[in-house]
Enzyme design. Structure first.
Site, PDB file in Angstrom:
ATOM      1  N   GLU A 132       0.827  -1.215   0.000  1.00  0.00           N
ATOM      2  CA  GLU A 132       0.000   0.000   0.000  1.00  0.00           C
ATOM      3  C   GLU A 132       0.854   1.255   0.000  1.00  0.00           C
ATOM      4  OE1 GLU A 132      -4.256  -0.997   2.153  1.00  0.00           O
ATOM      5  OE2 GLU A 132      -2.685  -0.042   3.323  1.00  0.00           O
ATOM      6  N   CYS A 168      -0.345   6.490   7.725  1.00  0.00           N
ATOM      7  CA  CYS A 168       0.802   5.587   7.619  1.00  0.00           C
ATOM      8  C   CYS A 168       0.987   4.851   8.933  1.00  0.00           C
ATOM      9  CB  CYS A 168       2.061   6.369   7.311  1.00  0.00           C
ATOM     10  SG  CYS A 168       1.860   7.466   5.937  1.00  0.00           S
TER      11      CYS A 168
HETATM   12  N1  SAH Z   1       9.386   1.337  10.128  1.00  0.00           N
HETATM   13  C1  SAH Z   1       9.560   2.727  10.135  1.00  0.00           C
HETATM   14  C2  SAH Z   1       8.616   3.426   9.183  1.00  0.00           C
HETATM   15  C3  SAH Z   1       7.155   3.311   9.556  1.00  0.00           C
HETATM   16  S1  SAH Z   1       6.653   4.879  10.052  1.00  0.00           S
HETATM   17  C4  SAH Z   1       9.429   3.270  11.531  1.00  0.00           C
HETATM   18  O1  SAH Z   1       8.976   2.536  12.405  1.00  0.00           O
HETATM   19  O2  SAH Z   1       9.821   4.408  11.755  1.00  0.00           O
HETATM   20  C5  SAH Z   1       5.102   4.616  10.739  1.00  0.00           C
HETATM   21  C6  SAH Z   1       4.959   5.295  12.096  1.00  0.00           C
HETATM   22  O3  SAH Z   1       3.680   4.940  12.677  1.00  0.00           O
HETATM   23  C7  SAH Z   1       6.028   4.815  13.069  1.00  0.00           C
HETATM   24  O4  SAH Z   1       6.445   5.879  13.880  1.00  0.00           O
HETATM   25  C8  SAH Z   1       5.267   3.794  13.862  1.00  0.00           C
HETATM   26  O5  SAH Z   1       5.873   3.549  15.091  1.00  0.00           O
HETATM   27  C9  SAH Z   1       3.897   4.405  13.972  1.00  0.00           C
HETATM   28  N2  SAH Z   1       2.853   3.415  14.303  1.00  0.00           N
HETATM   29  C10 SAH Z   1       2.874   2.082  14.117  1.00  0.00           C
HETATM   30  N3  SAH Z   1       1.734   1.513  14.559  1.00  0.00           N
HETATM   31  C11 SAH Z   1       0.970   2.518  15.012  1.00  0.00           C
HETATM   32  C12 SAH Z   1      -0.339   2.557  15.603  1.00  0.00           C
HETATM   33  N4  SAH Z   1      -1.058   1.473  15.775  1.00  0.00           N
HETATM   34  N5  SAH Z   1      -0.815   3.764  15.951  1.00  0.00           N
HETATM   35  C13 SAH Z   1      -0.093   4.904  15.735  1.00  0.00           C
HETATM   36  N6  SAH Z   1       1.133   4.910  15.205  1.00  0.00           N
HETATM   37  C14 SAH Z   1       1.672   3.732  14.844  1.00  0.00           C
END
Ligand code: SAH
Ligand code: SF4
Length: 358
Positions: A83, A328
């Site tokens: 996606e 995201c």
């Molecule tokens: N893998 C990388 C890129 C993904 S960024 C990273 O972790 O930085 C996506 C962001 O959304 C990250 O900061 C992640 O921690 C956050 N995220 C993941 N699951 C989430 C959720 N359920 N609710 C809110 N934020 C979330």
């Protein structure tokens, strides 16, 4: 695609300037068929057609709008579904949130992407094509992609080479021509690659998924923190700032009763006060793969206010579909997992702006 075309051009002694014309046709004119290249003679188009070379390695399966975001589901040549998300801001900005892996191997406890088993890294082409599909979509409203965030599926710094290459292509005037300052790569903290990224040579930005202000809590939420401890992560961040002069965005997802209390806000201030930083507070988005709760609104506000009054720059990113953070990081929930298991989808036409489902 490029390699196949390059070979075909070599075999047929096609002069080099044709490659430039091709790049222009694909990335500026946003053609959806080689037939549409106005600068190519018919014999050359016929040769490409006869060689049966696809214009993109992936195909667009569907797109859905929800408020100001549009999600695009793409299928890779080997049958994986990924996606990408377009966020249309109130101003002129159009941000694309790209994926870099099929699911993620890091396994953060609160993340839906990490809960599904990692399949493979995406190639450079697969990363840039996500932006190409969105660009074609925007062409119909006379708009273009202005910002990129690597905040979709996957951990960018566990697939560094294609990520670095794609950042450069997105920035290159010959390709997407997106300002480096408008490209953000987000990592859960793969320390050695932060040092590499500091050397990338263009002004692309860095976001760190921090989510906890101390070693113990961070390790509970993000097991990767045992491998790359918080102290080493902050050292790498300091190096990045020193080397590039750019401030870092720290992502902090507030999870109800876990990391959203004033005690953690105080620790976060201590950690960041002398650092060139901006904090993005995300509100935890509940999903079936984890048992965490959303934070209370009053705790979100109190946390933000505490940071603000102590001089930390902070923004609250709102929930689902409303902002990048909602769009995201929540990718690859059940629907996409089902698709990745499920039957192969029927081939659709390249996106022509009409496929969007409301
Ligand atoms: N893998 C990388 C890129 C993904 S960024 C990273 O972790 O930085 C996506 C962001 O959304 C990250 O900061 C992640 O921690 C956050 N995220 C993941 N699951 C989430 C959720 N359920 N609710 C809110 N934020 C979330
Ligand atoms: Fe992977 Fe990032 Fe999710 Fe962690 S938050 S599991 S690194 S996608």
């Amino acid at each position: 695609m490029n390699e196949q075309i390059e070979n075909l051009f070599k075999e047929n002694n096609v002069p080099k300037f044709r490659l430039k014309q091709l790049q222009h046709a694909i990335y500026k004119d946003l053609i959806t068929d080689f037939e549409q290249i106005t600068t190519f003679p018919k014999w050359l188009k016929d040769k490409i057609k006869a060689a049966n070379i696809p214009l993109t390695t992936m195909e667009l399966i569907e797109s859905h709008r929800s408020g100001n975001t549009v999600k695009f589901v793409l299928k890779t040549h080997d049958g994986h579904f990924i996606e990408s998300v377009l966020i249309e801001h109130k101003d002129e900005r159009k941000t694309v949130c790209v994926s870099c892996q099929v699911f993620c191997a890091v396994g953060c406890k609160f993340c839906a992407t990490g809960a599904n088993s990692y399949k493979r890294n995406l190639t450079t082409d697969e990363i840039t094509e996500q932006v190409l599909f969105v660009s074609r979509y925007l062409k119909h409203q006379d708009a273009r992609v202005t910002n990129i965030v690597y905040m979709g599926m996957g951990e960018p710094f566990l697939t560094y080479k294609p990520v670095e290459e794609s950042v450069k292509l997105l920035n290159s005037p010959d390709y997407f021509n997106i300002g480096a300052r408008h490209i953000v790569v987000s990592t859960s903290g793969i320390v050695p690659r932060i040092y590499d990224y500091a050397e990338i040579g263009i002004q692309a930005k860095l976001a760190i998924s921090l989510h906890a202000p101390n070693q113990k809590l961070r390790s509970e939420l993000m097991p990767i923190n045992d491998r790359y401890p918080l102290a080493d992560l902050m050292k790498a961040c300091d190096y990045f700032v020193e080397k590039t002069g750019k401030r870092i965005s720290y992502e902090y997802v507030l999870i109800g009763g876990i990391n959203d209390q004033i005690e953690q806000a105080k620790e976060l201030v201590d950690l960041l006060i002398d650092r060139k930083s901006h904090v993005n507070l995300l509100v935890y988005n509940p999903h079936e793969f984890a048992d965490y709760k959303m934070p209370l609104e009053k705790d979100v506000i109190a946390f933000r206010n505490y940071l603000q009054t102590r001089g930390i720059e902070v923004t609250i990113r709102k929930s689902m579909g409303d902002d990048i953070s909602g769009a995201c990081g929540q990718l690859s929930g059940k629907q996409l997992e089902e698709k990745n298991k499920g039957p192969v989808f029927a081939q659709k036409e390249y996106f022509d702006g009409d496929l969007e489902k409301k």
